[in-house]
Design an enzyme around this catalytic site. Sequence first.
Site, PDB file in Angstrom:
ATOM      1  N   GLU A 392       0.823  -1.223   0.000  1.00 15.61           N
ATOM      2  CA  GLU A 392       0.000   0.000   0.000  1.00 15.61           C
ATOM      3  C   GLU A 392       0.853   1.268   0.000  1.00 15.61           C
ATOM      4  OE1 GLU A 392      -3.131   0.243  -0.412  1.00 15.61           O
ATOM      5  OE2 GLU A 392      -4.068  -1.643   0.254  1.00 15.61           O
ATOM      6  N   GLU A 468      -3.872 -10.766  -0.061  1.00 17.35           N
ATOM      7  CA  GLU A 468      -4.746 -10.722   1.110  1.00 17.35           C
ATOM      8  C   GLU A 468      -6.130 -11.175   0.676  1.00 17.35           C
ATOM      9  OE1 GLU A 468      -4.627  -6.873   3.143  1.00 17.35           O
ATOM     10  OE2 GLU A 468      -2.469  -6.749   2.801  1.00 17.35           O
TER      11      GLU A 468
HETATM   12  C1  IPT Z   1      -5.208  -3.967   3.633  1.00 14.98           C
HETATM   13  C2  IPT Z   1      -3.844  -3.752   4.201  1.00 14.98           C
HETATM   14  O1  IPT Z   1      -2.847  -4.138   3.295  1.00 14.98           O
HETATM   15  C3  IPT Z   1      -3.651  -4.516   5.459  1.00 14.98           C
HETATM   16  O2  IPT Z   1      -2.476  -4.054   6.080  1.00 14.98           O
HETATM   17  C4  IPT Z   1      -4.831  -4.370   6.380  1.00 14.98           C
HETATM   18  O3  IPT Z   1      -4.944  -3.031   6.756  1.00 14.98           O
HETATM   19  C5  IPT Z   1      -6.085  -4.778   5.668  1.00 14.98           C
HETATM   20  O4  IPT Z   1      -6.250  -3.985   4.538  1.00 14.98           O
HETATM   21  C6  IPT Z   1      -7.307  -4.584   6.519  1.00 14.98           C
HETATM   22  O5  IPT Z   1      -7.237  -5.204   7.742  1.00 14.98           O
HETATM   23  S1  IPT Z   1      -5.481  -2.600   2.556  1.00 14.98           S
HETATM   24  C7  IPT Z   1      -7.170  -2.358   2.253  1.00 14.98           C
HETATM   25  C8  IPT Z   1      -7.306  -1.086   1.467  1.00 14.98           C
HETATM   26  C9  IPT Z   1      -7.789  -3.457   1.515  1.00 14.98           C
END
Ligand code: IPT
Length: 903
Positions: A392, A468
């Site tokens: 990010e 993720e």
């Molecule tokens: C995503 C982040 O990369 C991670 O660090 C964490 O914040 C997660 O979200 C939420 O828990 S970024 C998001 C814009 C999808």
Amino acid sequence: MNAYEIIAPPTGALPARARVETTAGVLSLDGLWRFAWSPTAETGRDPGDPGERWDEIPVPGHWQLYGYGSPAYTNVRYPFPIDPPHVPEANPTGEYRRIVRRPEDWDGGRVLLRFDGVDSWFEVWVNGVSAGRASGSRLTVEFEVTELLTGGDDVLAVRVHQWSFGSYVEDQDQWWMSGIFRSVALLHRPEGCVDDVRVVAGYDHTTGAGTLTVEASSASPVRWKGPDLSTIEPWSAESPRLYRVEVSTDAETVSLDVGFRTVRVDGDRLTLNGAPLVFRGVNRHDFDPQTGRAVSRERMERDVALMKQHHINAVRTSHYPPDPYFLRLCDRHGLYVIDECDIETHGFALAGWRGNPSDDPAWAEVYLDRMRRMVERDKNAPSVVMWSLGNEAGWGRNLAANARWTAERDPTRPLHYEQDAECESVGVYSRMYPSYDELAAIGRHEEPELADPERDRCRRALPMIMCEYGHAMGNGPGGLADYEAVIDAYPRLAGGFVWEWIDHGLGDEGLYGGDFGETVHDGSFVIDGLVLPDRTPSPGLAELAAVITPVRLGLDGVDLVVENRWSFTTTEKVVFAWTAETDDMVVDEGVLDVPVIGPLSSQRVALPAIEGSTLTVTATLDGSVLSCVQRVVPPAPPVLGTLRPARPQRLGPFPIASLTLDSWRAPIENDRFPGRGNTVSLEKRWRDAGLDQLIERTVEQREDGTWWRRRCRYAPPGLDSGFEVEYRWATDGEALRFEVDIDRLGEWRIPLPRLGVALALRTPAPGSVWFEWLGLGPGESYPDSRSAVRFGRHGMTVQDAQTPYVVPQENGNRAGVTRLILSNPEGDLRIDGDHPFEAAVRPWSTAQLERARHAADLTEGDLLWLHLAAGVTGLGSASCGPPVRPSAEYRAAQARLAFTITG
Ligand code: IPT
């Protein structure tokens, strides 16, 4: 200008080099240091002052966890104005002191001082003379102190500022905590030592040969020892075979554990040693509830053991290089690692990415230094299969330059970075939290086009990973099995990494954002792990383990289908066993004769012909269950004599305190967010429909020949929609019969949290009531999270049936229940359902659960809450990802519950 506001890589630091074991002297400086804290950067302390009377503080550690200042949690937002490289005047600063003495047996050569992690900017002095300055909180830095040490007692001083220009590129979603939080050591570098070593160990799967390149730099002649390359067993997460390589000069021997493996992007496939590399991974932050990002070796060992037990094969070290010991564990126990650089500038997104350091030439050197320090430290780890540029941080020239440098320095590992959306610089296309449809479209190479046709062609040809997915915040994630099915369907999809491994709740209380009085914070968004802060596995972890199991069992007609999903391992050591149970008694059992199944293949096996019994087949490896499949035959409901009306005041040993319609749940975190593609959260829709404040009106109460009936209407204030419910009670003299008919009234377009009844039963110590049931268990289950449970007889106390989520919320539902028994010292209550139902038992009410902010707010009274439902809505992943899928929503307009009650 303050030094910590000058955008610059470390000064006085040595070039980064590999982490190795060495025969040269290493003196740990971990332990108690003298410490003085100041709320501002001007501490008024002299670096030559040994601080003999100061407080003491453990190193490694964060000062906020020892009573100086306090932790603060923000996700995306910077807790200070975006005004780079400036930081607030209120810049808490820690002064560390300790006496060091160069060991007498360190003859000649040089002495280095190594820091593995200091948050966020620091300067080092020996006897008042500066040795250097550095930032890059999760990166190793070494300073030369040879000339500064006297051989006697020397004063080592470290001044650490909480905020610096570096804070702008360290905006990871985690607690802001400062100080020397990883190990510190003094290193002897004898004359003619090994300065650095790089090992590239590949594996040629077509010939079975290992390939090995060893590069060492030294002022002296170098020799090395390694394995016989013609007899190599390759390294993989399934079989993490390591070989010792030793590199020596006359002055020093360094040794490394080398694993032979070759990672490739081969068209749209990601491969390891020629076989598909599919990540069944998690994102892991360094975290410990007592010590923050200072994590003990035991904790790291526990993390790795738990991951392996739950079939996890990969870790993305979100969002910075981990403690170096963690990578050694991954090498040794077998976990594929995406090693991620300590760069995140997410907060600039809130300013339209204006001034993002990632694209500002002033930051180029800082960016490159960070990448270099990660790659050089970890370059020899077999577990590291990809480098990640960061998280990010938008896109820009500095990241592109980091990618170019890395590709040249280490062409053996593909690059990863999710925000290189056009895949200019990376080897894999990476996405976060895609919907199921988007993921499937990518699997089919049918993602939306990029504007530039050439870029589009390149990206469309790459393998894809989800860096993720499956946001594990609170109760959830639901819908993991559906993701797995999409991953399975398309070879382009190389799996993903669940967000995230650990809940970052601090202290025994599980504190989260706002609990330290922060004015700017993101609440419980930091509590989104598969394990609770103390590493208690959550139901979400059990679900993940069942979904990603390497040996999957299925039933197809009269056959068992066994899928071997390992890339390198056969089923040779797996035991396939079956049992037949009638009314929860085992009536027959045996071991199945399943031929050895090779990697990535399946086999169909005939099952024993069992009729009228529940058949359970398990696949077990070394005593632990990999997978289980069942054909369930529920027991026949008890037969009753002639019924006459009854109006019960108690059920078994439990007086009834209340009975009401139950269509609400204490919102789970996923209920609070709309989820991808939606604009309104489930919680909002439910509250707008008034489900949380239904008002009861008895319409009619009467007896006929068989039943005592009560008809009620439940509706919220201000609305004309609601429910009509009839409760019917009867007895045959022995047992009670209890039936409930529920009809939705009016216009409904929403799924319901649940639909059933709640009974408050009076008992002392409701948490210690014994709860036994025949149904799915032993863990909790919801319509989109029920892979880990199996049908059978399960038992535990009511207290143990609660999942102690850090943030209290709906939990503990048991699905597919056909019978339940509640026992207190006075006797038993047994409830048999005509049809499988959903059950939850709690020592507190839904309202109490909803009000509580922390687990400790929940205390039992003298009521046991029994929730019996015809259906419930699933969990989804809406807190960051897709909402509950339609198939897991409970939308029935009518429901009937029917029970026979004895006791
Ligand atoms: C995503 C982040 O990369 C991670 O660090 C964490 O914040 C997660 O979200 C939420 O828990 S970024 C998001 C814009 C999808």
